[in-house]
Design a protein around this motif. Structure first.
Motif, PDB file in Angstrom:
ATOM      1  N   PRO A 152       0.817  -1.214   0.000  1.00  0.00           N
ATOM      2  CA  PRO A 152       0.000   0.000   0.000  1.00  0.00           C
ATOM      3  C   PRO A 152       0.847   1.258   0.000  1.00  0.00           C
ATOM      4  O   PRO A 152       2.013   1.259   0.378  1.00  0.00           O
ATOM      5  CB  PRO A 152      -0.798  -0.129   1.295  1.00  0.00           C
ATOM      6  CG  PRO A 152       0.069  -0.972   2.181  1.00  0.00           C
ATOM      7  CD  PRO A 152       0.738  -1.957   1.268  1.00  0.00           C
ATOM      8  N   GLY A 153       0.205   2.330  -0.409  1.00  0.00           N
ATOM      9  CA  GLY A 153       0.852   3.642  -0.449  1.00  0.00           C
ATOM     10  C   GLY A 153       0.487   4.372  -1.718  1.00  0.00           C
ATOM     11  O   GLY A 153      -0.008   5.498  -1.681  1.00  0.00           O
ATOM     12  N   HIS A 154       0.757   3.755  -2.865  1.00  0.00           N
ATOM     13  CA  HIS A 154       0.316   4.360  -4.128  1.00  0.00           C
ATOM     14  C   HIS A 154      -1.209   4.371  -4.153  1.00  0.00           C
ATOM     15  O   HIS A 154      -1.828   5.399  -4.441  1.00  0.00           O
ATOM     16  CB  HIS A 154       0.896   3.582  -5.308  1.00  0.00           C
ATOM     17  CG  HIS A 154       0.627   4.235  -6.620  1.00  0.00           C
ATOM     18  ND1 HIS A 154       1.155   5.466  -6.967  1.00  0.00           N
ATOM     19  CD2 HIS A 154      -0.129   3.834  -7.679  1.00  0.00           C
ATOM     20  CE1 HIS A 154       0.737   5.794  -8.178  1.00  0.00           C
ATOM     21  NE2 HIS A 154      -0.052   4.829  -8.622  1.00  0.00           N
ATOM     22  N   THR A 155      -1.814   3.234  -3.881  1.00  0.00           N
ATOM     23  CA  THR A 155      -3.225   3.120  -3.513  1.00  0.00           C
ATOM     24  C   THR A 155      -3.286   2.206  -2.302  1.00  0.00           C
ATOM     25  O   THR A 155      -2.310   1.534  -1.969  1.00  0.00           O
ATOM     26  CB  THR A 155      -4.082   2.528  -4.657  1.00  0.00           C
ATOM     27  OG1 THR A 155      -3.721   1.153  -4.853  1.00  0.00           O
ATOM     28  CG2 THR A 155      -3.894   3.296  -5.963  1.00  0.00           C
ATOM     29  N   ASN A 156      -4.443   2.138  -1.674  1.00  0.00           N
ATOM     30  CA  ASN A 156      -4.551   1.256  -0.511  1.00  0.00           C
ATOM     31  C   ASN A 156      -4.439  -0.211  -0.884  1.00  0.00           C
ATOM     32  O   ASN A 156      -3.996  -1.032  -0.079  1.00  0.00           O
ATOM     33  CB  ASN A 156      -5.880   1.496   0.212  1.00  0.00           C
ATOM     34  CG  ASN A 156      -5.889   2.798   0.988  1.00  0.00           C
ATOM     35  OD1 ASN A 156      -4.844   3.278   1.425  1.00  0.00           O
ATOM     36  ND2 ASN A 156      -7.063   3.389   1.152  1.00  0.00           N
ATOM     37  N   GLY A 157      -4.842  -0.542  -2.110  1.00  0.00           N
ATOM     38  CA  GLY A 157      -4.814  -1.927  -2.547  1.00  0.00           C
ATOM     39  C   GLY A 157      -3.756  -2.237  -3.576  1.00  0.00           C
ATOM     40  O   GLY A 157      -3.905  -3.199  -4.344  1.00  0.00           O
ATOM     41  N   SER A 158      -2.700  -1.480  -3.621  1.00  0.00           N
ATOM     42  CA  SER A 158      -1.622  -1.771  -4.573  1.00  0.00           C
ATOM     43  C   SER A 158      -0.970  -3.105  -4.246  1.00  0.00           C
ATOM     44  O   SER A 158      -0.789  -3.449  -3.073  1.00  0.00           O
ATOM     45  CB  SER A 158      -0.553  -0.676  -4.537  1.00  0.00           C
ATOM     46  OG  SER A 158      -1.006   0.510  -5.148  1.00  0.00           O
ATOM     47  N   ILE A 159      -0.622  -3.846  -5.295  1.00  0.00           N
ATOM     48  CA  ILE A 159       0.101  -5.098  -5.110  1.00  0.00           C
ATOM     49  C   ILE A 159       1.322  -5.129  -6.021  1.00  0.00           C
ATOM     50  O   ILE A 159       1.388  -4.440  -7.044  1.00  0.00           O
ATOM     51  CB  ILE A 159      -0.769  -6.344  -5.387  1.00  0.00           C
ATOM     52  CG1 ILE A 159      -1.276  -6.365  -6.837  1.00  0.00           C
ATOM     53  CG2 ILE A 159      -1.908  -6.432  -4.395  1.00  0.00           C
ATOM     54  CD1 ILE A 159      -1.937  -7.674  -7.244  1.00  0.00           C
TER      55      ILE A 159
END
Length: 234
Positions: A152-159
């Motif tokens: 997370p960081g770029h979006t909450n659900g980034s993988i």
């Protein structure tokens, strides 16, 4: 769109904004990210240029919900019948059920974002008919076992996706390559930059030979050392 061979099993698909990756196993293909609105037909043509058919793509794995990565997912899923996967925190935005939260721009990012937005196609992407949620630590059935990493960081659900058997890491937009010299840098246009930097440090603990970013040229060799250098500078 440019189609660039990185490995015998891996091709980079480069769009006007952002890029996707096509992984080939013996009898099926996996698409990592899907470009922006309108990219579905271009991806199908790229698959055809490699001697395969869109129906050979069994899954589309999205690193996050942003338009330049997920906008073409619905189009290509309709052409191919591929399953669409995204982290369960970003999946509602990919499905079109909710608007995704906008980035928290730093001042210096604003003109960069405006320039990128001008290059994106106008219109509303057609969402995939279904999106399957994935979670941290899950192993996906391609590339000898692709490990899902919640970053997370770029979006909450980034993988990110790590293929230990192949030494390949797909970072999404958690890490990018600097346009000037290709040096790995933290991603921009983030929802939470401190969390992003924590995610960068997590990825730097891995030992990939190759790192494939959402924007910029991949690091094709000795990627682990490059990522450790980035983490040390964060």
């Amino acid at each position: 769109m440019d189609v660039i061979a990185l490995l015998p099993r891996l091709h980079l698909l480069r769009f006007p904004v952002g890029q996707a990756y096509l992984w080939r196993d013996d009898d099926e293909l996996t698409l990592i990210d899907a470009g922006a609105l309108g990219a579905g037909r271009a991806i199908a043509d790229a698959v055809g240029s490699l001697g395969r058919a869109p129906v050979d793509v069994r899954r589309i794995v999205l690193t996050h919900f942003h338009e330049d990565h997920a906008g073409g997912a619905g189009e290509f899923a309709a052409l191919s019948g591929a399953d669409v996967l995204a982290h369960h925190l970003d999946a509602p935005f990919v499905r079109g059920e909710l608007p995704g939260p906008p980035p928290r721009f730093e001042d210096w990012e604003l003109p960069l974002h405006a320039a990128a937005a001008e290059r994106l196609p106008q219109g509303t992407p057609v969402p995939p008919a279904a999106v399957t949620g994935v979670s941290d630590g899950q192993i996906l059935d391609f590339g000898g076992g692709a490990r899902v990493l919640h970053v997370p960081g770029h979006t909450n659900g980034s993988i990110a996706l790590f293929l230990p058997a192949e030494g390949v890491l797909f970072t999404g937009d958690t890490i990018a390559a600097a346009p000037a010299d290709g040096t790995p840098i933290p991603g921009v246009f983030n929802l939470d930059r401190p969390r992003l930097l924590d995610s960068v440090r997590r990825l730097a603990e891995l030992e990939p030979e190759m790192a494939c970013f959402g924007h910029g040229a991949p690091v094709r060799q000795h990627a682990a050392a490059a990522l450790r250098g980035l983490a040390a500078a964060c």
